[in-house]
Design an enzyme around this catalytic site. Structure first.
Site, PDB file in Angstrom:
ATOM      1  N   TYR A 143      44.755  31.532  39.463  1.00  0.00           N
ATOM      2  CA  TYR A 143      43.447  32.071  39.855  1.00  0.00           C
ATOM      3  C   TYR A 143      42.684  30.968  40.574  1.00  0.00           C
ATOM      4  CZ  TYR A 143      38.730  34.110  39.363  1.00  0.00           C
ATOM      5  OH  TYR A 143      37.472  34.615  39.605  1.00  0.00           O
ATOM      6  N   ASP A 238      44.454  22.881  43.176  1.00  0.00           N
ATOM      7  CA  ASP A 238      43.241  23.488  42.630  1.00  0.00           C
ATOM      8  C   ASP A 238      43.004  22.854  41.260  1.00  0.00           C
ATOM      9  OD1 ASP A 238      42.112  26.881  41.793  1.00  0.00           O
ATOM     10  OD2 ASP A 238      41.284  24.886  41.400  1.00  0.00           O
ATOM     11  N   LYS A 266      33.697  23.255  37.246  1.00  0.00           N
ATOM     12  CA  LYS A 266      33.634  23.116  35.785  1.00  0.00           C
ATOM     13  C   LYS A 266      33.159  21.723  35.338  1.00  0.00           C
ATOM     14  CE  LYS A 266      37.260  26.583  35.312  1.00  0.00           C
ATOM     15  NZ  LYS A 266      36.624  27.726  34.621  1.00  0.00           N
TER      16      LYS A 266
HETATM   17  P1  KE4 Z   1      34.395  29.607  39.574  1.00  0.00           P
HETATM   18  O1  KE4 Z   1      34.111  30.289  40.909  1.00  0.00           O
HETATM   19  O2  KE4 Z   1      34.485  30.607  38.430  1.00  0.00           O
HETATM   20  O3  KE4 Z   1      33.482  28.446  39.282  1.00  0.00           O
HETATM   21  O4  KE4 Z   1      35.845  28.920  39.680  1.00  0.00           O
HETATM   22  C1  KE4 Z   1      36.955  29.713  40.061  1.00  0.00           C
HETATM   23  C2  KE4 Z   1      38.229  29.036  39.582  1.00  0.00           C
HETATM   24  C3  KE4 Z   1      39.026  28.390  40.514  1.00  0.00           C
HETATM   25  N1  KE4 Z   1      40.161  27.747  40.137  1.00  0.00           N
HETATM   26  C4  KE4 Z   1      40.543  27.723  38.825  1.00  0.00           C
HETATM   27  C5  KE4 Z   1      41.803  27.009  38.448  1.00  0.00           C
HETATM   28  C6  KE4 Z   1      39.758  28.379  37.837  1.00  0.00           C
HETATM   29  O5  KE4 Z   1      40.175  28.364  36.536  1.00  0.00           O
HETATM   30  C7  KE4 Z   1      38.585  29.043  38.212  1.00  0.00           C
HETATM   31  C8  KE4 Z   1      37.718  29.790  37.210  1.00  0.00           C
HETATM   32  N2  KE4 Z   1      38.289  29.976  35.908  1.00  0.00           N
HETATM   33  C9  KE4 Z   1      37.820  31.120  35.149  1.00  0.00           C
HETATM   34  C10 KE4 Z   1      38.425  31.018  33.747  1.00  0.00           C
HETATM   35  N3  KE4 Z   1      39.828  31.220  33.727  1.00  0.00           N
HETATM   36  C11 KE4 Z   1      36.341  31.191  35.113  1.00  0.00           C
HETATM   37  C12 KE4 Z   1      35.784  32.119  34.081  1.00  0.00           C
HETATM   38  C13 KE4 Z   1      35.121  33.310  34.711  1.00  0.00           C
HETATM   39  O6  KE4 Z   1      35.700  33.900  35.675  1.00  0.00           O
HETATM   40  O7  KE4 Z   1      34.031  33.669  34.214  1.00  0.00           O
END
Ligand code: KE4
Length: 429
Positions: A143, A238, A266
């Site tokens: 993701y 990533d 994060k």
């Molecule tokens: P954000 O746009 O949510 O800040 O980051 C996206 C993202 C990009 N790359 C990786 C490896 C990530 O894990 C994430 C976001 N992770 C999720 C949890 N698995 C965020 C939680 C959510 O969607 O509320």
């Protein structure tokens, strides 16, 4: 007793889609009422009914030092009095960029953004602008945020809700997204051969965390590096999840693999909305206004986010022992969970890398999304609720990694393992 959460959830659903501002919070796959939190400190969160939980989500990664870390809170409070945003350059942004460059291998320049999604979509656009190519490779179950191009066979909530094709993502966009199973180098080699000269980037979670924790198998990451070198493909790590969590140098350091571009989120913001992407000067100099790959953001680099992130990263850089502590606590949790589930009758595997850990109720190794998806995730859902009832807040999906904070005590971990043991005994046939 979660009466207030139930009332709040009912009320929230009238004005917020699904009652939440991010789908993974909705408990949709595990069932039940999502808990509305009111405060948190250290390893603990307190819900609207004042129930206390040991937190293994930690805001999905940012709270690596625990909630309401005093130095971060104080820094934000002080900075807020001087305005919350200027929309003009500040010295603090230079200090933050210099700090990231000093901690991250292969990062000569960095651009701040406000989320991991922005970081990943900007890095992909940059790779496309730099190479003049359109296609890219991602891995099933990874993701990279919710930008259209990445919502193909994505992990996290997309996998949790089993959304095969996301409405609104056009064929015109997804046609350039190529996918391969994680840990399958031959599949990547085939995609590269079938699309020779057309692939701008390979983007990967170097240790995957959005299908549970999936660890790269020996040779896989180096194999991807070699393909990128041979084909002129930009290798994007990533590190939104792994960055500044696995070590100060992130997965590049922990795995010993060099990326061309790296994305962050994060931890880098200490709980404030911060993302970033960075890499070699030869690539980054194509970003506007230096180059023509346009990328922008009203609140990028704003003072509150910067001071929170700067304080967090400075604390981590000055105290590398934190990473050893995180690793030791996670290993202790791992051994405890392994002991209690070994006495049960459900097959399981525990995947762990550094302070990223997940349990899969599977009778075979879980090294890719298909294996994670074929595990007994209904049993995971039972486990989730049993732990929640004991005041232990796990990610509400088998497709998420657990996030460990340095604030967790050995007692907290012992309590977690004891609760897991009671679950195993209660479900033993
Ligand atoms: P954000 O746009 O949510 O800040 O980051 C996206 C993202 C990009 N790359 C990786 C490896 C990530 O894990 C994430 C976001 N992770 C999720 C949890 N698995 C965020 C939680 C959510 O969607 O509320």
């Amino acid at each position: 007793m979660i009466e207030n959460s139930k009332k709040l959830f009912e009320r929230a659903q009238r004005t917020i889609p699904g009652g939440v501002n991010s789908p993974v919070r909705a408990f949709k796959s595990v069932g039940g009422t999502p808990l509305f939190m009111e405060r948190a400190a250290g390893a603990y969160m307190y819900d609207a009914d004042d129930n206390r939980y040991i937190d293994y989500i930690n805001s999905w990664g940012p709270m690596i030092l625990g909630h309401a870390y005093p130095a971060v809170v104080e820094a934000i409070q002080e900075k807020a009095a001087l305005s919350t945003s200027f929309g003009a350059p500040t010295e603090l942004e230079i200090e933050m960029a210099e700090l990231i460059v000093s901690m991250s291998p292969n990062v000569d320049m960095v651009r701040m953004v406000s989320s991991g999604t922005e970081a990943c979509m900007s890095a992909l656009r940059l790779a496309r602008g730099y190479t003049g190519r359109n296609k890219f490779i991602k891995f099933e179950g990874c993701y990279h945020g919710h930008a259209d191009a990445f919502l193909v066979k994505a992990g996290s909530g997309v996998a949790t809700f089993n959304i095969q094709t996301v409405p609104g993502v056009t064929a015109g966009v997804s046609m350039d997204t190529l996918t391969a199973p994680y840990n399958d180098l031959a599949a990547v080699q085939q995609l590269v051969a079938d699309n020779a000269g057309e692939i701008a980037a390979i983007i990967i979670e170097p240790v995957a965390g959005n299908m549970g924790c999936i660890v790269p198998q020996p040779g896989f990451m180096q194999g991807l590096r070699d393909i990128c070198d041979r084909e002129g493909i930009v290798f994007i790590f990533d590190e939104v999840m792994t960055g500044f969590r696995l070590s100060a140098g992130g997965a590049q350091h922990s795995l010993g693999i060099n990326a061309d571009l790296v994305t962050y989120g994060k931890v880098i913001g200490g709980g404030m909305p911060v993302g970033a992407f960075g890499g070699k000067r030869a690539i980054m100099q194509h970003i506007a206004p230096l180059g023509n790959v346009y990328q922008a953001g009203t609140l990028s680099g704003n003072p509150l986010a910067m001071i929170a992130g700067f304080t967090m990263l400075t604390t981590l850089k000055k105290n590398p022992g934190i990473y050893i502590e995180l690793e030791e606590k996670t290993a202790y949790l791992h051994s405890g969970l392994h002991r209690v589930f070994s006495n049960g009758d459900q097959p399981f595997v525990i995947n762990r890398f550094g302070s990223m850990i997940s349990i899969h109720f599977s009778d075979k190794p879980v090294t890719n999304f298909a294996a994670a998806a074929s595990a007994n995730n209904a049993y995971f859902n039972q486990f989730f609720h049993a732990m929640l009832a004991e005041g232990i807040y796990l990610p509400p999906s088998a497709y998420e990694t657990w996030f460990i904070s340095a604030a967790l005590s050995i007692d907290d971990i012992d309590h977690t393992v004891a609760a897991a043991e009671r679950f195993v005994l209660a479900t033993k046939k």
